[in-house]
Design a protein around this motif. Structure first.
Motif, mmCIF file in Angstrom:
data_model
loop_
_atom_site.group_PDB
_atom_site.id
_atom_site.type_symbol
_atom_site.label_atom_id
_atom_site.label_comp_id
_atom_site.label_asym_id
_atom_site.label_seq_id
_atom_site.Cartn_x
_atom_site.Cartn_y
_atom_site.Cartn_z
ATOM 1 N N ASP A 59 0.900 -1.223 -0.094
ATOM 2 C CA ASP A 59 0.146 -0.078 -0.115
ATOM 3 C C ASP A 59 0.797 1.368 0.086
ATOM 4 O O ASP A 59 1.953 1.199 0.397
ATOM 5 N N GLY A 60 0.420 2.516 -0.529
ATOM 6 C CA GLY A 60 1.029 3.573 -0.698
ATOM 7 C C GLY A 60 0.134 4.576 -0.409
ATOM 8 O O GLY A 60 -1.113 4.509 -0.508
ATOM 9 N N LYS A 61 0.624 5.851 -0.175
ATOM 10 C CA LYS A 61 -0.121 7.158 -0.185
ATOM 11 C C LYS A 61 0.351 8.201 -1.114
ATOM 12 O O LYS A 61 1.450 8.382 -1.021
ATOM 13 N N LEU A 62 -0.697 8.741 -1.764
ATOM 14 C CA LEU A 62 -0.382 9.923 -2.586
ATOM 15 C C LEU A 62 -0.109 11.092 -1.860
ATOM 16 O O LEU A 62 -0.985 11.630 -1.055
ATOM 17 N N LEU A 232 -3.866 3.987 -8.612
ATOM 18 C CA LEU A 232 -4.316 4.935 -7.847
ATOM 19 C C LEU A 232 -5.527 4.790 -7.432
ATOM 20 O O LEU A 232 -6.323 3.947 -7.543
ATOM 21 N N PRO A 233 -6.031 5.422 -6.208
ATOM 22 C CA PRO A 233 -7.622 5.314 -5.697
ATOM 23 C C PRO A 233 -8.481 5.346 -6.610
ATOM 24 O O PRO A 233 -9.503 4.536 -6.405
ATOM 25 N N SER A 234 -8.575 6.026 -7.794
ATOM 26 C CA SER A 234 -9.686 5.859 -8.855
ATOM 27 C C SER A 234 -9.487 4.625 -9.650
ATOM 28 O O SER A 234 -10.692 4.213 -10.407
ATOM 29 N N GLY A 278 -7.235 15.038 -9.496
ATOM 30 C CA GLY A 278 -8.694 14.318 -9.082
ATOM 31 C C GLY A 278 -8.520 13.300 -8.171
ATOM 32 O O GLY A 278 -9.651 12.947 -7.904
ATOM 33 N N GLU A 279 -7.449 12.834 -7.792
ATOM 34 C CA GLU A 279 -7.251 11.523 -6.952
ATOM 35 C C GLU A 279 -7.627 11.971 -5.600
ATOM 36 O O GLU A 279 -7.040 13.077 -5.166
ATOM 37 N N ASP A 280 -8.175 11.020 -4.831
ATOM 38 C CA ASP A 280 -8.394 11.376 -3.527
ATOM 39 C C ASP A 280 -7.077 10.697 -2.707
ATOM 40 O O ASP A 280 -7.066 9.526 -2.585
#
Length: 358
Positions: A59-62, A232-234, A278-280
């Protein structure tokens, strides 16, 4: 072609095969030896041409690259706080102190002194470049000397900011950064009293990155330039490269004892700002680290590889043709997801080879 993942070690497989007693009937025979019908293997597999990939997914975080705190150089009261999430460019105010803007200018050298007529240095050079680029440098020769032309340009700039036109630039007047910045957080609120070394805001570059934590044993995956595939989250998948490691306390994931146990890496996304538009940022991304990849190679199940006897040793495959079989020598390569890369003059796609019975 199907992509294969999850690394294994050939040596371990061969040792396990020997220990478990399920080597092929040739029992590590010599290359070129032939077998009769009764010597056929208990099972067969086909030599395939495929892609082999060794990888690990975490897992990673933007986030945004190069987080750092901006501290106040002088004492004062915050009269306009920083705007979280805002992207700022040269000439814009990071915040206001005592009703005066603290302005972002571009340059690699931090503001370390008051600049005035008679000073020389690279800080003067980047100040003059900024004045010129902002439109206040008419008749200004850009060099490392702070002369009367520099003073005049500074006064024009100060007047536009409603500052006292002193012709000098103080430490609390500007903040030099390499380029545009994104305000990550406002660390000082409206009306807060700040002093030297008090964090006022946290900024980052406008370059989107993904931060992910690997185990200490995954050091090879942290090398700069390691290719990464990020979902990505999307749900959109983009590629990127490992830019390096960051200290756990610099990571968006936060500190704590758990953060110290692994290695936090920063991944730069291909496509820059558009890649993450636009990513969360509150939702985790999936990060696939590719340590090695081999495209379009011949491969067989690792159980098909036989340790050859004799002084030359090496590895072989039991090639099955009808009711007979022949041992052929092969060179082995990368292993992944139960398959191993094989090559040699007698190996081609579509061959049927023996496989040890599991």
């Amino acid at each position: 072609m199907k992509r294969r993942t999850l690394s294994i070690t050939l040596g371990a497989v061969v040792v396990a095969a020997v220990a478990g007693g399920f080597l092929l009937p040739f029992d590590g025979g010599d290359a070129g030896a032939s077998g009769r019908s009764g010597d056929l293997p208990p099972a067969t597999a086909t030599v395939v041409r495929t892609d082999l990939v060794q990888s690990k997914t975490v897992d990673g975080k933007l986030d945004f690259a190069q987080r750092r705190a901006v501290k106040s150089a002088v004492e004062g009261t915050v009269t306009v706080a920083a705007s979280e999430g805002k992207t700022l460019t040269m000439g814009q105010a990071l915040y206001e102190l005592n009703d005066k803007p603290v302005t972002l200018l571009y340059g690699p050298v931090p503001m370390f002194r008051e600049m005035k007529v008679g000073d020389r240095g690279t800080d003067v050079l980047q100040l003059e470049r900024a004045l010129r680029d902002l439109g206040y440098g008419a008749n200004l020769y850009v060099d490392t000397r702070y002369d009367t032309d520099t003073e005049a340009a500074v006064k024009r700039w100060q007047k536009s900011l409603n500052r006292d036109t002193t012709g000098r630039v103080g430490q609390g007047d500007v903040v030099f950064q390499p380029g545009p910045v994104k305000v990550v957080s406002a660390d000082a609120a409206l009306a807060d009293q700040v002093g030297p070394d008090t964090p006022v805001l946290t900024i980052a570059s406008t370059k989107p990155v993904v931060r992910a934590q690997l185990d200490q044993t995954d050091g090879a995956l942290t090398a700069r330039g390691t290719r990464v595939e990020v979902t990505l989250p999307s749900g959109k998948t983009v590629s990127g490269d490992v830019a390096g490691t960051v200290r756990p306390e610099d990571s968006a994931a936060g500190g704590g004892a758990g953060a110290q146990e692994g290695i936090t890496v920063e991944v730069v996304l291909d496509g820059g700002v558009k890649a993450a538009s636009g990513e969360d940022t509150a939702v985790s991304a999936s990060v696939k680290f590719v340590s090695e990849a081999r495209k379009g190679v011949l491969a067989v199940p690792v159980e098909a590889v036989v340790a050859l006897r004799g002084e030359n040793g090496g590895y072989g495959l039991q090639v099955v043709r009808g009711t007979t079989s022949t041992m052929v020598r092969v060179e082995t390569g990368m292993t992944a997801d139960g398959l191993i890369e094989v090559s040699g003059p007698d190996v081609r796609e579509g061959l049927k080879v023996g496989v040890a019975k599991s």
